[in-house]
Design a protein around this motif. Structure first.
Motif, PDB file in Angstrom:
ATOM      1  N   THR A  10       0.795  -1.196  -0.054  1.00  0.00           N
ATOM      2  CA  THR A  10       0.017   0.044   0.005  1.00  0.00           C
ATOM      3  C   THR A  10       0.999   1.488   0.040  1.00  0.00           C
ATOM      4  O   THR A  10       0.452   2.324  -0.273  1.00  0.00           O
ATOM      5  N   PHE A  11       2.105   1.064   0.392  1.00  0.00           N
ATOM      6  CA  PHE A  11       3.110   2.351   0.403  1.00  0.00           C
ATOM      7  C   PHE A  11       3.344   2.616  -1.020  1.00  0.00           C
ATOM      8  O   PHE A  11       3.919   3.862  -1.378  1.00  0.00           O
ATOM      9  N   SER A  12       3.244   1.839  -2.042  1.00  0.00           N
ATOM     10  CA  SER A  12       3.463   1.988  -3.323  1.00  0.00           C
ATOM     11  C   SER A  12       2.248   3.143  -4.065  1.00  0.00           C
ATOM     12  O   SER A  12       2.737   3.649  -4.916  1.00  0.00           O
ATOM     13  N   GLY A  13       1.365   3.105  -3.248  1.00  0.00           N
ATOM     14  CA  GLY A  13       0.244   4.096  -3.765  1.00  0.00           C
ATOM     15  C   GLY A  13       0.116   3.836  -5.113  1.00  0.00           C
ATOM     16  O   GLY A  13      -0.190   2.718  -5.648  1.00  0.00           O
ATOM     17  N   ASP A  14      -0.309   4.790  -6.175  1.00  0.00           N
ATOM     18  CA  ASP A  14      -0.893   4.421  -7.525  1.00  0.00           C
ATOM     19  C   ASP A  14       0.514   4.326  -8.627  1.00  0.00           C
ATOM     20  O   ASP A  14       0.195   4.340  -9.723  1.00  0.00           O
ATOM     21  N   ALA A  15       1.702   4.084  -8.099  1.00  0.00           N
ATOM     22  CA  ALA A  15       2.743   4.167  -8.821  1.00  0.00           C
ATOM     23  C   ALA A  15       2.709   2.688  -9.565  1.00  0.00           C
ATOM     24  O   ALA A  15       2.301   1.765  -9.475  1.00  0.00           O
ATOM     25  N   ALA A  16       2.940   3.047 -10.886  1.00  0.00           N
ATOM     26  CA  ALA A  16       3.136   1.780 -11.976  1.00  0.00           C
ATOM     27  C   ALA A  16       4.216   0.801 -11.630  1.00  0.00           C
ATOM     28  O   ALA A  16       4.085  -0.254 -11.991  1.00  0.00           O
ATOM     29  N   GLU A  17       5.246   1.352 -11.049  1.00  0.00           N
ATOM     30  CA  GLU A  17       6.631   0.462 -10.941  1.00  0.00           C
ATOM     31  C   GLU A  17       6.681   0.293  -9.467  1.00  0.00           C
ATOM     32  O   GLU A  17       6.808   0.989  -8.545  1.00  0.00           O
ATOM     33  N   CYS A  18       6.183  -0.981  -9.058  1.00  0.00           N
ATOM     34  CA  CYS A  18       6.236  -1.259  -7.465  1.00  0.00           C
ATOM     35  C   CYS A  18       6.811  -2.863  -7.440  1.00  0.00           C
ATOM     36  O   CYS A  18       6.646  -3.426  -8.327  1.00  0.00           O
ATOM     37  N   VAL A  19       7.071  -3.098  -6.289  1.00  0.00           N
ATOM     38  CA  VAL A  19       7.436  -4.810  -6.059  1.00  0.00           C
ATOM     39  C   VAL A  19       6.279  -5.334  -5.603  1.00  0.00           C
ATOM     40  O   VAL A  19       5.492  -4.875  -4.907  1.00  0.00           O
ATOM     41  N   GLU A  20       6.150  -6.497  -6.188  1.00  0.00           N
ATOM     42  CA  GLU A  20       4.793  -7.295  -5.970  1.00  0.00           C
ATOM     43  C   GLU A  20       5.118  -8.601  -5.288  1.00  0.00           C
ATOM     44  O   GLU A  20       6.331  -9.122  -5.463  1.00  0.00           O
ATOM     45  N   ILE A  21       4.291  -9.131  -4.501  1.00  0.00           N
ATOM     46  CA  ILE A  21       4.836 -10.339  -3.809  1.00  0.00           C
ATOM     47  C   ILE A  21       3.584 -11.467  -3.848  1.00  0.00           C
ATOM     48  O   ILE A  21       2.371 -10.881  -4.014  1.00  0.00           O
ATOM     49  N   ALA A  22       3.810 -12.744  -3.959  1.00  0.00           N
ATOM     50  CA  ALA A  22       2.844 -13.729  -3.704  1.00  0.00           C
ATOM     51  C   ALA A  22       3.410 -15.024  -3.357  1.00  0.00           C
ATOM     52  O   ALA A  22       4.522 -15.353  -3.291  1.00  0.00           O
ATOM     53  N   SER A  23       2.557 -15.691  -2.681  1.00  0.00           N
ATOM     54  CA  SER A  23       2.934 -16.936  -1.961  1.00  0.00           C
ATOM     55  C   SER A  23       2.272 -18.114  -2.419  1.00  0.00           C
ATOM     56  O   SER A  23       1.130 -18.150  -2.908  1.00  0.00           O
ATOM     57  N   ALA A  24       2.896 -19.233  -2.266  1.00  0.00           N
ATOM     58  CA  ALA A  24       2.618 -20.521  -3.013  1.00  0.00           C
ATOM     59  C   ALA A  24       3.073 -21.581  -2.087  1.00  0.00           C
ATOM     60  O   ALA A  24       4.202 -21.777  -2.497  1.00  0.00           O
ATOM     61  N   GLY A  25       2.482 -22.303  -1.390  1.00  0.00           N
ATOM     62  CA  GLY A  25       3.221 -23.353  -0.624  1.00  0.00           C
ATOM     63  C   GLY A  25       4.153 -22.667   0.442  1.00  0.00           C
ATOM     64  O   GLY A  25       3.879 -21.799   1.013  1.00  0.00           O
ATOM     65  N   ASN A  26       5.305 -23.240   0.367  1.00  0.00           N
ATOM     66  CA  ASN A  26       6.287 -22.695   1.188  1.00  0.00           C
ATOM     67  C   ASN A  26       7.333 -21.651   0.247  1.00  0.00           C
ATOM     68  O   ASN A  26       8.187 -21.000   0.789  1.00  0.00           O
ATOM     69  N   ALA A  27       6.946 -21.348  -0.786  1.00  0.00           N
ATOM     70  CA  ALA A  27       7.512 -20.407  -1.696  1.00  0.00           C
ATOM     71  C   ALA A  27       7.011 -19.088  -1.705  1.00  0.00           C
ATOM     72  O   ALA A  27       5.743 -18.893  -1.611  1.00  0.00           O
ATOM     73  N   ILE A  28       8.058 -18.240  -1.980  1.00  0.00           N
ATOM     74  CA  ILE A  28       7.487 -16.725  -1.750  1.00  0.00           C
ATOM     75  C   ILE A  28       8.130 -16.099  -3.352  1.00  0.00           C
ATOM     76  O   ILE A  28       9.238 -16.567  -3.454  1.00  0.00           O
ATOM     77  N   HIS A  29       7.160 -15.538  -4.287  1.00  0.00           N
ATOM     78  CA  HIS A  29       7.845 -15.052  -5.303  1.00  0.00           C
ATOM     79  C   HIS A  29       7.748 -13.504  -5.371  1.00  0.00           C
ATOM     80  O   HIS A  29       6.502 -12.973  -4.791  1.00  0.00           O
ATOM     81  N   ILE A  30       8.631 -12.963  -5.707  1.00  0.00           N
ATOM     82  CA  ILE A  30       8.842 -11.325  -5.813  1.00  0.00           C
ATOM     83  C   ILE A  30       9.169 -11.059  -7.241  1.00  0.00           C
ATOM     84  O   ILE A  30       9.825 -11.700  -7.794  1.00  0.00           O
ATOM     85  N   ARG A  31       8.507  -9.753  -7.614  1.00  0.00           N
ATOM     86  CA  ARG A  31       8.540  -9.287  -8.816  1.00  0.00           C
ATOM     87  C   ARG A  31       8.594  -7.898  -8.831  1.00  0.00           C
ATOM     88  O   ARG A  31       7.978  -7.321  -7.917  1.00  0.00           O
ATOM     89  N   GLU A  32       9.061  -7.090  -9.760  1.00  0.00           N
ATOM     90  CA  GLU A  32       8.665  -5.645 -10.201  1.00  0.00           C
ATOM     91  C   GLU A  32       7.719  -5.670 -11.083  1.00  0.00           C
ATOM     92  O   GLU A  32       7.582  -6.412 -12.252  1.00  0.00           O
ATOM     93  N   SER A  33       6.658  -5.125 -10.981  1.00  0.00           N
ATOM     94  CA  SER A  33       5.378  -4.863 -11.718  1.00  0.00           C
ATOM     95  C   SER A  33       5.654  -4.337 -13.245  1.00  0.00           C
ATOM     96  O   SER A  33       4.828  -4.924 -13.979  1.00  0.00           O
TER      97      SER A  33
END
Length: 64
Positions: A10-33
């Motif tokens: 939520t600290f990204s606000g309306d910025a188009a370029e932000c870090v995103e995170i997702a969880s799947a089982g024991n794995a955490i996935h991180i990417r830039e939008s």
């Protein structure tokens, strides 16, 4: 690629370029939008250790 429920800070606000995170089982996935094909995958334990270090200020020097 498997579909994930990506969440951005939520600290990204309306910025188009932000870090995103997702969880799947024991794995955490991180990417830039703005480059969604480049995904880093780590374990929940490794993310917890990294977050602890970040909260302690160990990486603050990289932002100056």
């Amino acid at each position: 690629m498997e579909q994930f429920n990506w969440q951005k800070s939520t600290f990204s606000g309306d910025a188009a370029e932000c870090v995103e995170i997702a969880s799947a089982g024991n794995a955490i996935h991180i990417r830039e939008s703005d480059d969604p094909a480049a995904v880093i995958t780590i374990t929940k334990a490794n993310l917890a250790a990294w977050l602890q270090s970040a909260k302690a200020g160990e990486f603050d020097h990289l932002t100056h």
